[in-house]
Design an enzyme around this catalytic site. Structure first.
Site, PDB file in Angstrom:
ATOM      1  N   LYS A   1     -15.710   7.423  -8.857  1.00 30.68           N
ATOM      2  CA  LYS A   1     -14.501   6.737  -8.382  1.00 30.68           C
ATOM      3  C   LYS A   1     -14.976   5.449  -7.708  1.00 30.68           C
ATOM      4  O   LYS A   1     -15.636   5.503  -6.664  1.00 30.68           O
ATOM      5  CB  LYS A   1     -13.761   7.642  -7.397  1.00 30.68           C
ATOM      6  N   TRP A   2     -14.664   4.312  -8.324  1.00 28.12           N
ATOM      7  CA  TRP A   2     -15.109   2.996  -7.821  1.00 28.12           C
ATOM      8  C   TRP A   2     -13.959   2.401  -7.025  1.00 28.12           C
ATOM      9  O   TRP A   2     -12.946   2.014  -7.586  1.00 28.12           O
ATOM     10  CB  TRP A   2     -15.481   2.112  -9.013  1.00 28.12           C
ATOM     11  N   ASP A   3     -14.135   2.346  -5.725  1.00 27.05           N
ATOM     12  CA  ASP A   3     -13.054   1.942  -4.828  1.00 27.05           C
ATOM     13  C   ASP A   3     -13.265   0.506  -4.347  1.00 27.05           C
ATOM     14  O   ASP A   3     -14.379  -0.042  -4.409  1.00 27.05           O
ATOM     15  CB  ASP A   3     -13.058   2.916  -3.630  1.00 27.05           C
ATOM     16  N   MET A   4     -12.210  -0.101  -3.842  1.00 30.74           N
ATOM     17  CA  MET A   4     -12.286  -1.444  -3.235  1.00 30.74           C
ATOM     18  C   MET A   4     -11.168  -1.505  -2.199  1.00 30.74           C
ATOM     19  O   MET A   4     -10.002  -1.534  -2.557  1.00 30.74           O
ATOM     20  CB  MET A   4     -12.049  -2.490  -4.314  1.00 30.74           C
TER      21      MET A   4
ATOM     22  N   CYS B   1     -10.210   2.197  -8.598  1.00 32.17           N
ATOM     23  CA  CYS B   1      -9.346   2.483  -7.459  1.00 32.17           C
ATOM     24  C   CYS B   1      -9.437   1.290  -6.533  1.00 32.17           C
ATOM     25  O   CYS B   1     -10.471   0.633  -6.479  1.00 32.17           O
ATOM     26  CB  CYS B   1      -9.893   3.743  -6.771  1.00 32.17           C
TER      27      CYS B   1
ATOM     28  N   ARG C   1     -10.003  -3.219   7.427  1.00 28.38           N
ATOM     29  CA  ARG C   1     -10.588  -1.865   7.481  1.00 28.38           C
ATOM     30  C   ARG C   1     -11.991  -1.942   8.092  1.00 28.38           C
ATOM     31  O   ARG C   1     -12.893  -1.234   7.684  1.00 28.38           O
ATOM     32  CB  ARG C   1     -10.630  -1.214   6.103  1.00 28.38           C
TER      33      ARG C   1
ATOM     34  N   ASP D   1      -2.360   5.741  -3.067  1.00 28.74           N
ATOM     35  CA  ASP D   1      -2.749   6.716  -2.045  1.00 28.74           C
ATOM     36  C   ASP D   1      -1.567   7.596  -1.661  1.00 28.74           C
ATOM     37  O   ASP D   1      -1.731   8.558  -0.914  1.00 28.74           O
ATOM     38  CB  ASP D   1      -3.281   6.002  -0.797  1.00 28.74           C
TER      39      ASP D   1
ATOM     40  N   ASP E   1     -15.566  12.377  -2.015  1.00 28.19           N
ATOM     41  CA  ASP E   1     -15.020  11.051  -1.722  1.00 28.19           C
ATOM     42  C   ASP E   1     -15.828  10.372  -0.613  1.00 28.19           C
ATOM     43  O   ASP E   1     -16.976  10.737  -0.336  1.00 28.19           O
ATOM     44  CB  ASP E   1     -13.518  11.187  -1.376  1.00 28.19           C
ATOM     45  N   ASP E   2     -15.213   9.422   0.030  1.00 24.10           N
ATOM     46  CA  ASP E   2     -15.846   8.563   1.041  1.00 24.10           C
ATOM     47  C   ASP E   2     -16.501   9.381   2.163  1.00 24.10           C
ATOM     48  O   ASP E   2     -15.950  10.400   2.595  1.00 24.10           O
ATOM     49  CB  ASP E   2     -14.721   7.690   1.633  1.00 24.10           C
TER      50      ASP E   2
ATOM     51  N   TRP F   1       0.859  -1.178   0.000  1.00 25.34           N
ATOM     52  CA  TRP F   1       0.000   0.000   0.000  1.00 25.34           C
ATOM     53  C   TRP F   1       0.909   1.246   0.000  1.00 25.34           C
ATOM     54  O   TRP F   1       1.915   1.300   0.716  1.00 25.34           O
ATOM     55  CB  TRP F   1      -0.902   0.005   1.249  1.00 25.34           C
TER      56      TRP F   1
END
Ligand code: DGJ
Length: 745
Positions: free
Chosen positions: A479-482, A529, A446, A551, A369-370, A202
């Protein structure tokens, strides 16, 4: 481009500069790898398979059949029948046997390139590519392997894939199916092979790693359910002393976003077997009679011009034949993302204040964002509950988006659709929708779980959430995050004998969802992402023209990350933002100008609280925005040349994008560490037209670059490539220089 020589049973697959030759041996029809390298005329080179070299001959010398099978350069090796090198396929038949061997059955050659059912794949028009469909069969199992090979007229890449078809009347279980196997002959003349892979973590993704290839197996892989931060679905085999623009490298890249294995096996005879495909760990797939399994596509490149030649072939392949987005050749809106600006602590007013200030500087889109949905004030809850948090955003998304649009910015949003928080209404209603094994406490990461996308009901729910969010307001970007990997591989939906299919079924569902997304919202700009850049792979590029690189937004850390990424991917795909300092990941302070120069070699955007950064930084944004508009086409469409690497020299980094017609180029130089008592840097600039004369400008259009010590002189491409220029070392650490080279009229 593809020809079959019937008398010698040879197939010639030709790209502009390379030939890939395969042959069929003996009446049994062993498919063999004959040659892969610089383009050669179509002559009878079947002798290279050594089938007349006892004891390695096929049936002529039945006494030593084992020697033949364990030495023959096989095009698609099976398992447990004499070839002890690792095979490309393993199956378990109804009698408990694992043996499989594929032999020639028939073939077809046709124009164009077929798609692959349910999977990302390269594409081409009929006149741009040719395909060989080589059908092999295990006659005992009645299992067919349909191998597809496509060559393209405009790039030195070959793509391959495999489909297994069960023609028998009994089920068969596939335990391993590699998309690519390639046996390369010993190459003493090229010196000992070097293996090149991309390694990371990461915030440290895709660092280049070279090492000598030893005997036995050298591999990288992922069993994390995604291509991962740690390893990359790529393996290169390079000649000794490879440089940016000289030496040979074979590059193998997997067009898939899930578990993978990339392996080089150096054998007793010094040949090398490459395997690339879905990782066999935690994989199995049962084929009922008549069913088939399509394995993903793999890319092979053979570059005779060092690392740079490989990069440019892959960049051309991905820009020309993989990325479908309407944004591929368009200038992307310059965005400002609120993640590093606010993290979870924002509301409508805060976002609007960022939008207002951003507008003044010429920024074009606000990305939220989130943290905008469910009960999500930190990363411990809310995933799966995709309804807006009205406490933070009174009036909902519609109101916020309308206000942002009124300010004059487009609006983008973040989602992490594949996940579920244990603290969410969704989990309380459907605990069985998370991937888990009954009787085991599932592993949190997480503080979240992964949704079981092998369950069609879950997939449908996820789609309904995405569709309703995107349909609820004027949203231009997603923005498709995982943010976590797969563990506890169990599914409440799949029957016990199908549990081994979970990871691949998961990937197929992600691909279906993204296909649905871009079909339903064709104008949406999608950026993939995964906790930074853990799913930066060619598979995702089929759906999104850009992927968040890492990141880590520190300009210096980004040098290595972007170098490793650009080794394989066009610069236009690399999500890159200017962020605030001290950098949130490493605490480093770099000049705002350098941060701008580094981000300019990616998609370019901002990720900071523009209302709070120092005035002298904010004042630079309008000029950075103008530079982006002026030069970004070069970055997006140009040929990439790596000139120097901080990784090698411990001093500075330098790379360049050159317009295809060689009329202009953009060179970026970043001096990471200043050196006392050092002369100016001598930079040789490759890739230009030797006969053209170039003027060297800096960031001010029309003005000679003050950092170049050749007194505003115009120089030929030949002088620039061989004699080079001298660049003044910037004062202090982390200084950078941007040069714009333009052909003189
Ligand atoms: C990981 C991403 O890489 C970040 O940019 C940010 O979107 C966070 N996730 C949000 O949780």
């Amino acid at each position: 481009m593809i020809a079959y020589d019937e008398s010698n049973r040879l197939f010639f697959l030709e790209t502009p500069h390379t030939s890939y030759i395969l042959g069929i041996v003996d009446e049994e029809g062993f498919p063999g790898q004959v040659y892969y390298g610089a383009r050669v005329p179509r002559e009878d080179v079947s002798y290279l398979m050594r089938t007349k070299e006892p004891p390695f001959v096929p049936s002529e010398n039945a006494r030593e059949r084992g020697s033949f099978l364990d030495r023959f350069p096989s095009e698609y090796p099976g398992n447990a029948l004499g070839d002890y090198r690792e095979g490309a396929a393993e199956v378990l038949d109804g009698d408990g046997h694992r043996a499989v061997q594929f032999l020639y059955k028939e073939h077809r050659i046709y124009d164009g390139k077929p798609g692959l059912e349910g999977l990302p794949a390269t594409f081409a028009k009929e006149n741009e590519a040719q395909t060989l469909e080589l059908v092999l069969e295990d006659p005992v199992l009645r299992l067919r392997a349909v191998l597809l090979y496509t060559v393209f007229a405009d790039t030195d890449a070959i793509v391959r894939s495999v489909r297994l078809v069960n023609d028998s009347d009994r089920p068969v279980r596939i335990e391993k199916v590699m998309s690519l196997a390639l046996d390369l002959e010993p190459e003493e003349s090229l010196g000992p092979w070097q293996v090149l892979t991309l390694h990371g973590s990461w915030a440290r993704e895709r660092q280049m790693d070279f090492r000598p290839l030893g005997y036995g197996k050298t591999s990288v892989g992922s069993t994390k359910g995604e291509s991962s931060h740690q390893e990359h679905p790529f393996l290169g085999l390079a000649s000794a002393g490879i440089t940016q623009e000289s030496g040979i490298i074979y590059g193998f890249h997997f067009l898939y976003s899930g578990n993978f294995l990339a392996q080089a096996e150096k054998t007793q005879f010094d040949s090398v077997r490459i395997l690339l495909g879905i990782h066999p760990a935690n994989f199995e797939w049962t084929l009922a009679p008549g069913e088939h399994f399509q394995a993903p596509e793999a890319v092979c490149v053979c570059s005779l011009q060092g690392l740079g030649g490989m990069s440019r072939s892959l960049h051309d392949l991905y820009r020309g034949h993989l990325i479908r987005s309407p944004y591929l050749h368009k200038e992307r809106p310059i965005l400002i993302n609120n993640w590093e600006a606010t993290y979870f602590d924002f509301n409508t007013e805060k976002l609007l204040s960022i939008a207002r200030e951003a507008k003044k500087s010429g920024i074009e889109m606000l990305v939220m964002d989130d943290g905008w949905f469910g009960k999500r004030d930190d990363d411990n809850s809310g995933l799966g509950d995709w309804t807006v948090n009205e406490k933070k955003l009174p009036g909902g998304l519609k109101y916020l988006v309308e206000e942002v649009n009124r300010i004059g910015l487009k609006f983008g949003i973040w989602m992490e659709p594949e996940m579920i928080s244990p603290d969410s209404d969704l989990y309380r209603a459907h605990p069985d929708w998370a991937i888990a094994i009954p009787g085991r406490v599932p592993c949190r990461s997480r503080n979240q779980f992964v949704l079981d996308l092998s369950n069609p009901q879950v997939e449908e729910y996820v789609w309904s959430c995405i569709e309703s969010v995107l349909g609820s307001a004027n949203i231009a970007y997603l923005k498709w995050d995982m943010n976590r990997q797969l563990t506890d591989l169990g599914s409440a939906y799949l029957p016990a004998d199908r549990t081994g299919e979970l990871c691949h079924r998961y990937m197929l569902a992600v691909y279906r969802l993204q296909e649905r997304l871009i079909t339903r919202f064709p104008d949406l700009l999608l950026e993939n992402c995964s906790g930074g850049g853990a799913r930066f792979d060619p598979g995702m590029l089929y759906y999104s023209p850009q992927i968040w690189c890492s990141d880590d937004t520190d300009a210096v850390e980004r040098l290595g990350i972007q170098e490793g990424t650009a080794l394989l991917y066009p610069l236009s795909t690399m999500g890159a933002h200017v962020s605030d300092c001290p950098n949130h990941t490493v605490g480093r302070v770099t000049p705002f100008r350098t941060r701008g120069h580094v981000a300019l070699s990616g998609t370019f955007g901002y990720e900071l609280d523009i209302t709070r950064i120092p005035e002298e930084d904010r004042a630079q944004i309008p000029a950075q925005v103008a530079t982006y508009h002026r030069l970004h086409e070069l970055v997006r469409e140009g040929d990439y040349y790596r000139i120097a690497s901080f990784r090698d020299n411990g001093f500075y980094d330098c790379w360049m994008s050159v317009r295809k017609d060689r009329s202009e180029a953009l060179l970026t130089f970043v001096q990471v560490r200043n050196r006392p008592n050092a002369v100016s840097r001598r930079i040789r600039i490759p890739g230009l037209d030797p006969a053209k004369i170039y003027r060297i400008e800096g960031e001010i259009p029309g003005e000679p670059a003050p950092e170049v010590l050749c007194h505003g002189q115009a120089l030929s491409g030949a002088v620039l490539a061989n004699a080079g220029i001298l660049l003044k070392n910037p004062w202090g650490d982390f200084g950078s220089i941007l040069l714009h080279l333009r052909e003189m009229a």
